[in-house]
Write a protein that holds these residues in place. Structure first.
Motif, PDB file in Angstrom:
ATOM      1  N   LEU A  51       0.836  -1.204   0.000  1.00 46.56           N
ATOM      2  CA  LEU A  51       0.000   0.000   0.000  1.00 46.56           C
ATOM      3  C   LEU A  51       0.873   1.257   0.000  1.00 46.56           C
ATOM      4  O   LEU A  51       0.560   2.245  -0.672  1.00 46.56           O
ATOM      5  CB  LEU A  51      -0.950  -0.017   1.197  1.00 46.56           C
ATOM      6  CG  LEU A  51      -2.024  -1.115   1.170  1.00 46.56           C
ATOM      7  CD1 LEU A  51      -2.712  -1.230   2.523  1.00 46.56           C
ATOM      8  CD2 LEU A  51      -3.021  -0.867   0.060  1.00 46.56           C
ATOM      9  N   THR A  52       1.974   1.204   0.722  1.00 41.61           N
ATOM     10  CA  THR A  52       2.921   2.318   0.732  1.00 41.61           C
ATOM     11  C   THR A  52       3.528   2.512  -0.656  1.00 41.61           C
ATOM     12  O   THR A  52       3.591   3.633  -1.162  1.00 41.61           O
ATOM     13  CB  THR A  52       4.035   2.077   1.773  1.00 41.61           C
ATOM     14  OG1 THR A  52       3.433   1.929   3.069  1.00 41.61           O
ATOM     15  CG2 THR A  52       5.036   3.208   1.790  1.00 41.61           C
ATOM     16  N   ASP A  53       3.955   1.421  -1.275  1.00 43.11           N
ATOM     17  CA  ASP A  53       4.535   1.505  -2.625  1.00 43.11           C
ATOM     18  C   ASP A  53       3.540   2.096  -3.618  1.00 43.11           C
ATOM     19  O   ASP A  53       3.908   2.930  -4.447  1.00 43.11           O
ATOM     20  CB  ASP A  53       4.985   0.123  -3.110  1.00 43.11           C
ATOM     21  CG  ASP A  53       6.237  -0.390  -2.427  1.00 43.11           C
ATOM     22  OD1 ASP A  53       6.944   0.415  -1.780  1.00 43.11           O
ATOM     23  OD2 ASP A  53       6.499  -1.601  -2.532  1.00 43.11           O
ATOM     24  N   ARG A  54       2.297   1.662  -3.546  1.00 48.25           N
ATOM     25  CA  ARG A  54       1.283   2.185  -4.472  1.00 48.25           C
ATOM     26  C   ARG A  54       1.081   3.688  -4.255  1.00 48.25           C
ATOM     27  O   ARG A  54       0.972   4.456  -5.215  1.00 48.25           O
ATOM     28  CB  ARG A  54      -0.037   1.448  -4.284  1.00 48.25           C
ATOM     29  CG  ARG A  54      -1.091   1.991  -5.219  1.00 48.25           C
ATOM     30  CD  ARG A  54      -2.325   1.156  -5.304  1.00 48.25           C
ATOM     31  NE  ARG A  54      -3.318   1.907  -6.066  1.00 48.25           N
ATOM     32  CZ  ARG A  54      -4.584   1.945  -5.773  1.00 48.25           C
ATOM     33  NH1 ARG A  54      -5.060   1.257  -4.765  1.00 48.25           N
ATOM     34  NH2 ARG A  54      -5.409   2.665  -6.505  1.00 48.25           N
ATOM     35  N   THR A  55       1.043   4.090  -3.005  1.00 46.60           N
ATOM     36  CA  THR A  55       0.869   5.511  -2.690  1.00 46.60           C
ATOM     37  C   THR A  55       2.041   6.326  -3.220  1.00 46.60           C
ATOM     38  O   THR A  55       1.848   7.359  -3.873  1.00 46.60           O
ATOM     39  CB  THR A  55       0.723   5.705  -1.166  1.00 46.60           C
ATOM     40  OG1 THR A  55      -0.424   4.952  -0.725  1.00 46.60           O
ATOM     41  CG2 THR A  55       0.555   7.158  -0.796  1.00 46.60           C
ATOM     42  N   ILE A  56       3.239   5.871  -2.967  1.00 47.45           N
ATOM     43  CA  ILE A  56       4.429   6.602  -3.412  1.00 47.45           C
ATOM     44  C   ILE A  56       4.519   6.619  -4.936  1.00 47.45           C
ATOM     45  O   ILE A  56       4.909   7.629  -5.528  1.00 47.45           O
ATOM     46  CB  ILE A  56       5.703   6.027  -2.761  1.00 47.45           C
ATOM     47  CG1 ILE A  56       5.654   6.255  -1.236  1.00 47.45           C
ATOM     48  CG2 ILE A  56       6.957   6.643  -3.366  1.00 47.45           C
ATOM     49  CD1 ILE A  56       5.489   7.712  -0.797  1.00 47.45           C
ATOM     50  N   SER A  57       4.137   5.541  -5.592  1.00 50.13           N
ATOM     51  CA  SER A  57       4.129   5.527  -7.061  1.00 50.13           C
ATOM     52  C   SER A  57       3.187   6.595  -7.606  1.00 50.13           C
ATOM     53  O   SER A  57       3.512   7.276  -8.582  1.00 50.13           O
ATOM     54  CB  SER A  57       3.705   4.155  -7.588  1.00 50.13           C
ATOM     55  OG  SER A  57       4.698   3.204  -7.328  1.00 50.13           O
ATOM     56  N   ALA A  58       2.027   6.753  -6.970  1.00 51.23           N
ATOM     57  CA  ALA A  58       1.070   7.784  -7.410  1.00 51.23           C
ATOM     58  C   ALA A  58       1.643   9.178  -7.197  1.00 51.23           C
ATOM     59  O   ALA A  58       1.482  10.066  -8.040  1.00 51.23           O
ATOM     60  CB  ALA A  58      -0.254   7.626  -6.660  1.00 51.23           C
ATOM     61  N   VAL A  59       2.349   9.379  -6.097  1.00 52.30           N
ATOM     62  CA  VAL A  59       2.981  10.672  -5.817  1.00 52.30           C
ATOM     63  C   VAL A  59       4.074  10.953  -6.837  1.00 52.30           C
ATOM     64  O   VAL A  59       4.152  12.046  -7.404  1.00 52.30           O
ATOM     65  CB  VAL A  59       3.557  10.709  -4.380  1.00 52.30           C
ATOM     66  CG1 VAL A  59       4.411  11.944  -4.156  1.00 52.30           C
ATOM     67  CG2 VAL A  59       2.451  10.632  -3.348  1.00 52.30           C
ATOM     68  N   GLU A  60       4.931   9.963  -7.082  1.00 56.96           N
ATOM     69  CA  GLU A  60       6.026  10.135  -8.049  1.00 56.96           C
ATOM     70  C   GLU A  60       5.486  10.464  -9.431  1.00 56.96           C
ATOM     71  O   GLU A  60       6.011  11.353 -10.111  1.00 56.96           O
ATOM     72  CB  GLU A  60       6.876   8.861  -8.111  1.00 56.96           C
ATOM     73  CG  GLU A  60       7.742   8.640  -6.909  1.00 56.96           C
ATOM     74  CD  GLU A  60       8.490   7.320  -6.969  1.00 56.96           C
ATOM     75  OE1 GLU A  60       9.610   7.279  -6.447  1.00 56.96           O
ATOM     76  OE2 GLU A  60       7.961   6.341  -7.531  1.00 56.96           O
ATOM     77  N   GLU A  61       4.451   9.760  -9.848  1.00 63.57           N
ATOM     78  CA  GLU A  61       3.870  10.005 -11.160  1.00 63.57           C
ATOM     79  C   GLU A  61       3.274  11.410 -11.247  1.00 63.57           C
ATOM     80  O   GLU A  61       3.495  12.128 -12.220  1.00 63.57           O
ATOM     81  CB  GLU A  61       2.782   8.971 -11.457  1.00 63.57           C
ATOM     82  CG  GLU A  61       2.195   9.109 -12.841  1.00 63.57           C
ATOM     83  CD  GLU A  61       1.181   8.027 -13.144  1.00 63.57           C
ATOM     84  OE1 GLU A  61       0.175   8.349 -13.805  1.00 63.57           O
ATOM     85  OE2 GLU A  61       1.382   6.869 -12.726  1.00 63.57           O
ATOM     86  N   ALA A  62       2.542  11.816 -10.225  1.00 64.78           N
ATOM     87  CA  ALA A  62       1.870  13.119 -10.250  1.00 64.78           C
ATOM     88  C   ALA A  62       2.866  14.272 -10.200  1.00 64.78           C
ATOM     89  O   ALA A  62       2.709  15.268 -10.902  1.00 64.78           O
ATOM     90  CB  ALA A  62       0.882  13.220  -9.095  1.00 64.78           C
ATOM     91  N   PHE A  63       3.881  14.150  -9.362  1.00 64.83           N
ATOM     92  CA  PHE A  63       4.812  15.255  -9.149  1.00 64.83           C
ATOM     93  C   PHE A  63       6.117  15.100  -9.923  1.00 64.83           C
ATOM     94  O   PHE A  63       7.012  15.942  -9.816  1.00 64.83           O
ATOM     95  CB  PHE A  63       5.085  15.437  -7.652  1.00 64.83           C
ATOM     96  CG  PHE A  63       3.899  15.976  -6.913  1.00 64.83           C
ATOM     97  CD1 PHE A  63       3.608  17.335  -6.916  1.00 64.83           C
ATOM     98  CD2 PHE A  63       3.060  15.113  -6.219  1.00 64.83           C
ATOM     99  CE1 PHE A  63       2.505  17.826  -6.243  1.00 64.83           C
ATOM    100  CE2 PHE A  63       1.950  15.599  -5.542  1.00 64.83           C
ATOM    101  CZ  PHE A  63       1.671  16.960  -5.565  1.00 64.83           C
ATOM    102  N   GLY A  64       6.259  14.002 -10.689  1.00 68.17           N
ATOM    103  CA  GLY A  64       7.454  13.809 -11.503  1.00 68.17           C
ATOM    104  C   GLY A  64       8.717  13.695 -10.706  1.00 68.17           C
ATOM    105  O   GLY A  64       9.754  14.238 -11.101  1.00 68.17           O
TER     106      GLY A  64
END
Length: 184
Positions: A163-176
């Motif tokens: 769940l942490t990995d999924r959250t961080i992946s979404a953050v990385e994608e959104a904020f580049g």
């Protein structure tokens, strides 16, 4: 109503379509409307419980990505002992994104609930904390049962890490952004 849904029940503004936005869509929206310096990431939980470690794990990963305003990491958790103090010290001009673990029905375990509204910290523990956040992300880490503290303690660490990995992946994608040297 499940506990995962009840963390927002007091603050339900009737906009059902906003209730459970996708995680990726929520972060994409934030990235469009805010600079990182305008956001404050409040990562609630403790490293002393596998289920409740979601917030501090997210906080540590956000810090590693270089996010400027983060409270609640594995090294310095934002938990019941200091939550109110941390919240009261957040500058009013910042938009708060709150993260917390929660318990829910068997079919919701492993889901991430994202919303454009506050969450009530420690909702499954029947706490008296005031709702926090302008945006919120709750990870359903285990089934709510008669002993919620035990349910958090016995949550799968593997699930919490996913769940942490999924959250961080979404953050990385959104904020580049990407963590230096790979995944933290």
């Amino acid at each position: 109503m499940s506990i995962s849904e009840s963390i927002w029940a007091k603050m339900d503004d009737g906009r059902r379509e906003d209730r459970f936005a996708s995680l990726e869509a929520l972060f994409a929206e934030m990235a469009l409307h805010f600079r990182l310096e305008e956001l404050f990431f409040l990562c609630i939980g403790t490293d002393r419980s596998s289920g409740d470690a979601f917030g501090p794990l997210v906080g540590s990963r956000l810090k590693a990505l270089g996010f400027p305003n983060v409270a609640g990491t594995l090294e310095e958790p934002c938990d019941a002992a200091n939550l109110e103090h941390i919240v009261s010290s957040i500058p009013k001009k910042l938009t708060i994104v709150a993260f917390d673990a929660c318990l829910g029905k068997p079919g919701s375990v492993g889901k991430i609930l994202a919303r454009r509204a506050p969450l009530t910290p420690a909702g499954s523990m029947k706490s008296d904390f005031a709702p926090v956040g302008d945006y919120s992300v709750a990870a359903v880490v285990n089934v709510h049962g008669p002993k919620p503290y035990q349910s958090l303690q016995t949550a799968s660490l593997q699930l919490v890490l996913q769940l942490t990995d999924r959250t961080i992946s979404a953050v990385e994608e959104a904020f580049g952004m990407q963590a230096p040297g790979g995944v933290v």
